[in-house]
Design a protein around this motif. Structure first.
Motif, mmCIF file in Angstrom:
data_model
loop_
_atom_site.group_PDB
_atom_site.id
_atom_site.type_symbol
_atom_site.label_atom_id
_atom_site.label_comp_id
_atom_site.label_asym_id
_atom_site.label_seq_id
_atom_site.Cartn_x
_atom_site.Cartn_y
_atom_site.Cartn_z
ATOM 1 N N LEU A 22 2.965 14.238 -13.549
ATOM 2 C CA LEU A 22 2.054 14.436 -14.672
ATOM 3 C C LEU A 22 1.482 15.855 -14.664
ATOM 4 C CD1 LEU A 22 0.145 11.029 -14.753
ATOM 5 C CD2 LEU A 22 1.783 11.888 -16.448
ATOM 6 N N ARG A 23 1.238 16.379 -13.481
ATOM 7 C CA ARG A 23 0.651 17.721 -13.375
ATOM 8 C C ARG A 23 1.684 18.828 -13.604
ATOM 9 N NH1 ARG A 23 -2.488 20.474 -8.281
ATOM 10 N NH2 ARG A 23 -3.088 22.357 -9.384
ATOM 11 N N PHE A 24 2.897 18.638 -13.045
ATOM 12 C CA PHE A 24 3.886 19.724 -13.070
ATOM 13 C C PHE A 24 5.133 19.404 -13.893
ATOM 14 C CE2 PHE A 24 1.646 20.147 -8.956
ATOM 15 C CZ PHE A 24 1.026 21.366 -9.199
ATOM 16 N N GLY A 25 5.203 18.229 -14.468
ATOM 17 C CA GLY A 25 6.376 17.851 -15.253
ATOM 18 C C GLY A 25 7.481 17.309 -14.367
ATOM 19 N N CYS A 26 8.501 16.799 -15.007
ATOM 20 C CA CYS A 26 9.612 16.160 -14.298
ATOM 21 C C CYS A 26 10.330 17.122 -13.361
ATOM 22 C CB CYS A 26 10.589 15.577 -15.314
ATOM 23 S SG CYS A 26 11.991 14.731 -14.580
ATOM 24 N N THR A 27 10.373 18.403 -13.735
ATOM 25 C CA THR A 27 11.101 19.375 -12.919
ATOM 26 C C THR A 27 10.239 19.997 -11.837
ATOM 27 O OG1 THR A 27 10.603 21.142 -14.478
ATOM 28 C CG2 THR A 27 12.677 19.937 -14.807
ATOM 29 N N LEU A 28 8.947 19.682 -11.839
ATOM 30 C CA LEU A 28 8.002 20.179 -10.832
ATOM 31 C C LEU A 28 7.863 21.696 -10.813
ATOM 32 C CD1 LEU A 28 8.984 17.729 -7.970
ATOM 33 C CD2 LEU A 28 7.001 17.568 -9.473
ATOM 34 N N SER B 199 1.464 9.083 -5.916
ATOM 35 C CA SER B 199 1.674 10.490 -5.584
ATOM 36 C C SER B 199 2.736 11.110 -6.495
ATOM 37 C CB SER B 199 2.083 10.621 -4.116
ATOM 38 O OG SER B 199 2.404 11.956 -3.805
ATOM 39 N N ALA B 200 3.838 10.406 -6.662
ATOM 40 C CA ALA B 200 4.911 10.918 -7.530
ATOM 41 C C ALA B 200 4.419 11.072 -8.963
ATOM 42 C CB ALA B 200 6.118 9.986 -7.472
ATOM 43 N N LEU B 201 3.727 10.053 -9.460
ATOM 44 C CA LEU B 201 3.204 10.132 -10.831
ATOM 45 C C LEU B 201 2.232 11.292 -10.996
ATOM 46 C CD1 LEU B 201 2.618 6.385 -11.761
ATOM 47 C CD2 LEU B 201 4.227 7.980 -12.832
ATOM 48 N N ARG C 162 5.843 20.829 -0.624
ATOM 49 C CA ARG C 162 6.088 20.315 0.737
ATOM 50 C C ARG C 162 5.201 19.117 1.060
ATOM 51 N NH1 ARG C 162 8.240 25.198 4.509
ATOM 52 N NH2 ARG C 162 9.720 25.887 2.940
ATOM 53 N N ILE C 163 3.948 19.188 0.673
ATOM 54 C CA ILE C 163 3.040 18.052 0.897
ATOM 55 C C ILE C 163 3.540 16.831 0.113
ATOM 56 C CG2 ILE C 163 0.721 17.165 0.428
ATOM 57 C CD1 ILE C 163 -0.287 20.039 1.126
ATOM 58 N N ALA C 164 3.982 17.066 -1.114
ATOM 59 C CA ALA C 164 4.513 15.969 -1.926
ATOM 60 C C ALA C 164 5.751 15.359 -1.263
ATOM 61 C CB ALA C 164 4.862 16.469 -3.331
ATOM 62 N N ALA D 8 0.831 -1.207 0.000
ATOM 63 C CA ALA D 8 0.000 0.000 0.000
ATOM 64 C C ALA D 8 0.866 1.258 0.000
ATOM 65 C CB ALA D 8 -0.940 -0.007 1.207
ATOM 66 N N LEU D 9 1.913 1.267 0.808
ATOM 67 C CA LEU D 9 2.802 2.433 0.871
ATOM 68 C C LEU D 9 3.538 2.645 -0.449
ATOM 69 C CD1 LEU D 9 4.168 1.977 4.493
ATOM 70 C CD2 LEU D 9 2.694 3.844 3.668
ATOM 71 N N VAL D 10 4.002 1.571 -1.074
ATOM 72 C CA VAL D 10 4.671 1.675 -2.373
ATOM 73 C C VAL D 10 3.682 2.205 -3.414
ATOM 74 C CG1 VAL D 10 5.702 0.333 -4.269
ATOM 75 C CG2 VAL D 10 6.430 -0.069 -1.908
ATOM 76 N N THR D 11 2.459 1.720 -3.381
ATOM 77 C CA THR D 11 1.440 2.171 -4.328
ATOM 78 C C THR D 11 1.127 3.651 -4.131
ATOM 79 O OG1 THR D 11 0.487 -0.052 -4.415
ATOM 80 C CG2 THR D 11 -0.921 1.777 -5.140
ATOM 81 N N ILE D 12 0.942 4.069 -2.890
ATOM 82 C CA ILE D 12 0.642 5.480 -2.611
ATOM 83 C C ILE D 12 1.827 6.366 -2.988
ATOM 84 C CG2 ILE D 12 0.167 7.173 -0.778
ATOM 85 C CD1 ILE D 12 -1.354 4.817 0.657
ATOM 86 N N GLY D 13 3.035 5.955 -2.625
ATOM 87 C CA GLY D 13 4.231 6.734 -2.967
ATOM 88 C C GLY D 13 4.398 6.882 -4.467
#
Length: 156
Positions: free
Chosen positions: A116-122, A110-112, A131-133, A102-107
């Protein structure tokens, strides 16, 4: 579902890995090394997201660290599946194993989602979102690491 796990544990690959000291050791070593690559990359990036090393542009850290984390994750998943099948019925029965998954899936999710929203460079994400990420990621990956280690002390 238990029948599925028993069947997996009886596959040729599972039997071969159980019978081969060096084969199992090689897969286990790959798993541990990949965890180091994944967690090391993620931890540095997460600390940057939390405000450490502000003098280094996030994009300059994110590009190589995201790539290394993705490579590490791919190897962790592949080697983890091979390790899992050797004792699928036993591992699947462990609550701590399910928490780890579950933790691996959530991690990973979340990263994906953030990439996807902000690009690789965030770039473009607010400080609060970053910070939440970072916090979410650190909790998930450190928790998965801890659960994975605790599996050795569960069961039997």
């Amino acid at each position: 579902m238990e029948d599925v796990w028993v069947t997996l544990a009886k596959t040729d690959i599972a039997s071969a890995l159980r019978m081969s000291r060096w084969g199992y050791a090689a897969v286990n070593t790959a798993h541990i090394a990949a965890i180091g690559i994944l967690f090391g990359s993620v931890m540095v990036l997460d600390l940057r997201l939390l405000g450490f090393w502000r003098s280094i542009a996030l994009a300059n850290l994110a590009r190589p660290l995201v790539t290394m984390a993705a490579i590490g994750l791919a190897i962790v998943i592949a080697s983890g599946l091979l390790l899992f099948v050797t004792r699928a019925d036993e591992y699947a029965a462990l609550g701590i194993f399910r928490v780890k998954l579950a933790l691996v899936t959530i991690g990973t999710a979340s990263a994906l989602a953030h990439h996807l929203r902000f690009g690789c460079t965030l770039t473009g994400a607010s400080t609060g979102v970053l910070r939440i990420a970072g916090i979410t990621s650190l909790i998930c990956w450190a928790g998965a690491l801890l659960c994975g280690r605790l599996i050795a002390f569960m069961g039997e």
